[in-house]
Design an enzyme around this catalytic site. Structure first.
Site, PDB file in Angstrom:
ATOM      1  N   LYS A   1      60.292  92.598  16.958  1.00  0.00           N
ATOM      2  CA  LYS A   1      60.344  93.505  15.803  1.00  0.00           C
ATOM      3  C   LYS A   1      61.349  92.993  14.777  1.00  0.00           C
ATOM      4  O   LYS A   1      62.215  92.186  15.095  1.00  0.00           O
ATOM      5  CB  LYS A   1      60.774  94.909  16.265  1.00  0.00           C
ATOM      6  CG  LYS A   1      59.765  95.642  17.131  1.00  0.00           C
ATOM      7  CD  LYS A   1      60.312  96.991  17.577  1.00  0.00           C
ATOM      8  CE  LYS A   1      59.352  97.713  18.498  1.00  0.00           C
ATOM      9  NZ  LYS A   1      58.077  98.108  17.883  1.00  0.00           N
TER      10      LYS A   1
ATOM     11  N   ASP B   1      62.646 104.724  22.924  1.00  0.00           N
ATOM     12  CA  ASP B   1      61.280 104.437  23.358  1.00  0.00           C
ATOM     13  C   ASP B   1      61.002 104.934  24.786  1.00  0.00           C
ATOM     14  O   ASP B   1      59.963 104.644  25.360  1.00  0.00           O
ATOM     15  CB  ASP B   1      61.021 102.925  23.249  1.00  0.00           C
ATOM     16  CG  ASP B   1      59.555 102.598  22.990  1.00  0.00           C
ATOM     17  OD1 ASP B   1      58.813 103.492  22.541  1.00  0.00           O
ATOM     18  OD2 ASP B   1      59.154 101.445  23.235  1.00  0.00           O
TER      19      ASP B   1
ATOM     20  N   ASP C   1      54.457  93.431  21.789  1.00  0.00           N
ATOM     21  CA  ASP C   1      55.043  94.692  21.322  1.00  0.00           C
ATOM     22  C   ASP C   1      54.150  95.894  21.638  1.00  0.00           C
ATOM     23  O   ASP C   1      54.554  97.038  21.480  1.00  0.00           O
ATOM     24  CB  ASP C   1      55.305  94.605  19.815  1.00  0.00           C
ATOM     25  CG  ASP C   1      56.303  95.638  19.321  1.00  0.00           C
ATOM     26  OD1 ASP C   1      56.923  96.310  20.179  1.00  0.00           O
ATOM     27  OD2 ASP C   1      56.472  95.759  18.096  1.00  0.00           O
TER      28      ASP C   1
ATOM     29  N   GLU D   1      53.515  97.176  24.411  1.00  0.00           N
ATOM     30  CA  GLU D   1      53.901  97.174  25.833  1.00  0.00           C
ATOM     31  C   GLU D   1      53.725  98.530  26.509  1.00  0.00           C
ATOM     32  O   GLU D   1      53.578  98.609  27.723  1.00  0.00           O
ATOM     33  CB  GLU D   1      55.355  96.699  25.972  1.00  0.00           C
ATOM     34  CG  GLU D   1      56.437  97.771  25.780  1.00  0.00           C
ATOM     35  CD  GLU D   1      56.498  98.373  24.380  1.00  0.00           C
ATOM     36  OE1 GLU D   1      55.943  97.755  23.437  1.00  0.00           O
ATOM     37  OE2 GLU D   1      57.068  99.461  24.233  1.00  0.00           O
TER      38      GLU D   1
ATOM     39  N   ARG E   1      51.308 100.769  26.515  1.00  0.00           N
ATOM     40  CA  ARG E   1      50.016 100.970  27.183  1.00  0.00           C
ATOM     41  C   ARG E   1      49.945 100.167  28.475  1.00  0.00           C
ATOM     42  O   ARG E   1      49.252 100.564  29.417  1.00  0.00           O
ATOM     43  CB  ARG E   1      48.882 100.602  26.221  1.00  0.00           C
ATOM     44  CG  ARG E   1      48.851  99.175  25.789  1.00  0.00           C
ATOM     45  CD  ARG E   1      48.084  98.953  24.496  1.00  0.00           C
ATOM     46  NE  ARG E   1      48.815  99.450  23.328  1.00  0.00           N
ATOM     47  CZ  ARG E   1      48.344  99.490  22.090  1.00  0.00           C
ATOM     48  NH1 ARG E   1      47.114  99.077  21.837  1.00  0.00           N
ATOM     49  NH2 ARG E   1      49.072  99.957  21.095  1.00  0.00           N
TER      50      ARG E   1
HETATM   51  N1  BES Z   1      57.508 101.743  20.742  1.00  0.00           N
HETATM   52  C1  BES Z   1      56.597 101.258  19.769  1.00  0.00           C
HETATM   53  C2  BES Z   1      56.000 102.358  18.900  1.00  0.00           C
HETATM   54  C3  BES Z   1      56.955 103.117  18.018  1.00  0.00           C
HETATM   55  C4  BES Z   1      57.096 102.787  16.686  1.00  0.00           C
HETATM   56  C5  BES Z   1      57.667 104.202  18.504  1.00  0.00           C
HETATM   57  C6  BES Z   1      57.953 103.489  15.879  1.00  0.00           C
HETATM   58  C7  BES Z   1      58.532 104.916  17.694  1.00  0.00           C
HETATM   59  C8  BES Z   1      58.674 104.563  16.377  1.00  0.00           C
HETATM   60  C9  BES Z   1      55.436 100.544  20.455  1.00  0.00           C
HETATM   61  O1  BES Z   1      55.763  99.889  21.624  1.00  0.00           O
HETATM   62  C10 BES Z   1      54.915  99.530  19.509  1.00  0.00           C
HETATM   63  O2  BES Z   1      55.613  98.617  19.214  1.00  0.00           O
HETATM   64  N2  BES Z   1      53.687  99.743  19.058  1.00  0.00           N
HETATM   65  C11 BES Z   1      53.022  98.848  18.163  1.00  0.00           C
HETATM   66  C12 BES Z   1      51.676  98.514  18.746  1.00  0.00           C
HETATM   67  C13 BES Z   1      50.949  97.431  18.010  1.00  0.00           C
HETATM   68  C14 BES Z   1      51.637  96.120  18.225  1.00  0.00           C
HETATM   69  C15 BES Z   1      49.537  97.390  18.507  1.00  0.00           C
HETATM   70  C16 BES Z   1      52.856  99.563  16.823  1.00  0.00           C
HETATM   71  O3  BES Z   1      52.490 100.738  16.802  1.00  0.00           O
HETATM   72  O4  BES Z   1      53.113  98.918  15.812  1.00  0.00           O
HETATM   73 ZN    ZN Z   2      57.378 100.669  22.654  1.00  0.00          ZN
HETATM   74 MN    MN Z   3      56.502  97.955  21.307  1.00  0.00          MN
END
Ligand code: BES
Ligand code: ZN
Ligand code: MN
Length: 496
Positions: free
Chosen positions: A272, A283, A342, A344, A346
């Site tokens: 990120k 998270d 990222d 992760e 799921r």
């Molecule tokens: N933990 C994040 C999602 C998240 C984003 C939670 C902002 C709280 C605030 C998750 O693991 C993630 O990174 N999701 C990605 C998935 C994508 C790479 C398919 C996302 O939503 O961008």
């Molecule tokens: Zn996450």
């Molecule tokens: Mn993530």
């Protein structure tokens, strides 16, 4: 916080402050009549003069100048009646209590708003308890005063049990928020397991914690793959409450509440950006809600089995980290191409659900800060949901309404399944780029083996970082906690 119902008129209460709710465009609450009289009509006069219009979170402190024993009467706004649901009511009381911190009050009386709603009492108590939660737990200076005593005026009599239960639920939500807010160097996967152990000891629950060796033996490679880039060992945690008859009658429900417990999500190799990355300490909000709710549920002894399963690990980009392009075999035998490390959540949930099914879960509700898309789709004011079963969904939806913990179901159109298809493996963990909240949920659905299942994406609802969205408290919110408690209450009541 102590809380009790009182039948005394508001003007006679020995407290620091009396809080009077004002619904926009409505007359003063009847329970405030004597108070207004004792103050020589001051409240009505302020309302008539338009000094307070009942807007959400609007607060007007009035000095009582010795006419009653409370130093202040505080008018606080609930907004228009049409907008007033259980969540609004809770958050309005949350913000009331926060506003009071400035005055250092310790004893507070809160009046009922007028038109009786049978669920108002729980909403008021939970809101006030939640409002007293302090985010600045790691600051070394003086602590602001907290409300120690809450008197409830105009809520009727003989409802002590409801008050006690609402205190318990409010505390559980605050516990979830405390975990969300804990620094990730303290709240490691092993620390989460220790928290689970405390809950198990308190209620005599069965606890199982799988470490690296057990995870390998069980084939939980999706969880291990996410953990591979971290020096913190992962933990797959299960707390089991036994409430059903043994042996279980056919058709008996065994509910699994499964929480995403990523104690820090750096994104892994698909790292990120630096800006806001610290927020990924939260998270593990799904795990927090699951454990906090289990603490309450076990104490209430519902007549069916409930388990809390938490998949706890960091997602880090260490030398052993999994790579985009890796293919990993899940605990239930499906192969998954890791397209984006990222995505992760799921992955760990898929294996956690397989684990729950191995422990005979019949119904699965998972809670996860899964996708940034949840913020785009519905924002911080509610939780985005997915479900594969209308009956189970309607119970969850009702629990959300009753507990003031909003959920909104998104469609799981079959079309989106093609977005989960990999050219190499059975599935890929990331998708083409649309409907990310839905496809994230549908990935998880591939692992529930057609059991009734609800997925709650609390990525946005668990933490409000939008300063403009002032009707929702800022920071961690513990969302999902109240809903889970209410869900088990609802299922219990349907069986009686
Ligand atoms: N933990 C994040 C999602 C998240 C984003 C939670 C902002 C709280 C605030 C998750 O693991 C993630 O990174 N999701 C990605 C998935 C994508 C790479 C398919 C996302 O939503 O961008
Ligand atoms: Zn996450
Ligand atoms: Mn993530």
């Amino acid at each position: 916080m102590r809380a009790s119902l009182t039948q005394l008129p508001a003007a006679q209460l020995e407290v620091d402050a009396v809080a009077v709710p004002v619904v926009a465009g409505e007359a003063l609450a009847p329970s405030a009549g004597d108070l207004d009289q004792a103050l020589g009509g001051l409240i009505r006069e302020s309302l008539d003069a338009g000094e307070h219009r009942g807007r959400v979170n609007e607060v007007l402190p009035l000095n009582t100048a010795g006419r009653i024993s409370a130093r202040r009467v505080i008018l606080f706004g609930l907004g228009p009646r049409a907008d007033l649901d259980g969540q609004r009511l809770r958050f309005a009381h949350h913000e009331l209590v926060r506003a009071l911190r400035a005055y250092g009050h310790r004893r507070l009386a809160v009046l009922q708003r007028g038109a009786p709603g049978e669920r108002d009492l729980a909403a008021v108590v939970e809101g006030c308890v939640m409002g007293s939660w302090e985010r600045r737990s790691r600051q070394t200076g003086a602590r602001p005063a907290r409300i120690e005593e809450l008197l409830l005026v105009g809520f009727g009599a003989g409802r002590e049990r409801e008050v006690a239960q609402a205190l318990e639920v409010g505390d559980a939500v605050n516990q979830a928020r405390e975990w969300q807010n804990m620094p990730p160097n303290e709240l490691t996967p092993e620390a989460m397991a220790q928290e689970a152990r405390r809950i198990a000891d308190r209620h005599g629950l069965e606890l199982e914690v799988l470490g690296q060796a057990e995870l390998r033996a069980g084939g939980y490679n999706l969880l291990l793959g996410v953990a591979a880039g971290s020096n913190q060992p992962p933990r797959l945690i299960r707390l089991s409450y036994k409430g059903g008859a043994s042996p279980a009658p056919t058709g008996d429900m065994r509910l699994a509440m499964v929480g995403k417990g990523i104690t820090f999500d750096s994104g892994g190799i698909s790292i990120k950006g630096a800006e806001g990355m610290y927020k990924m300490k939260g998270d593990m909000a799904g795990a927090a809600a699951t454990l906090a709710a289990m603490d309450v549920i076990a104490g209430r002894r519902p007549p069916f089995d409930v388990m809390a399963v938490v998949a706890a690990t960091e997602n880090m980009p260490g030398g052993n980290a999994q790579r985009p392009g890796d293919v990993v075999t899940s605990a239930n035998g499906k192969t998954v191409e890791i397209v984006n490390t990222d995505a992760e959540g799921r992955l760990v949930l898929a294996d956690a659900i397989t684990y729950a099914l191995r422990h005979a879960a019949t119904h699965v509700i998972d809670l996860a800060t899964l996708t940034g898309g949840a913020k785009i789709a519905i924002g911080h004011a509610g939780t985005a949901a997915l479900a594969n079963d209308d009956t189970f969904w309607s119970q969850v939806e009702k629990a959300g309404e009753r507990s003031g913990d909003r959920v909104w179901r998104l469609p799981a159109y079959a079309d989106y399944r093609v977005l989960l298809a990999s050219r190499t493996a059975d599935l890929k963990n990331s998708e083409y780029g649309e409907a990310s909240t839905i496809t994230g949920g549908m990935f998880i659905q591939q692992f529930v083996e057609d059991r009734p299942w609800v997925h709650l994406d609390i990525a946005a609802s668990s933490w409000n970082d939008n300063d403009d969205l002032t009707t929702v408290p800022r920071g961690p919110l513990g969302s999902g906690t109240r809903l889970l408690v209410e869900l088990t209450e609802l299922i219990s009541s349907e069986r009686r």
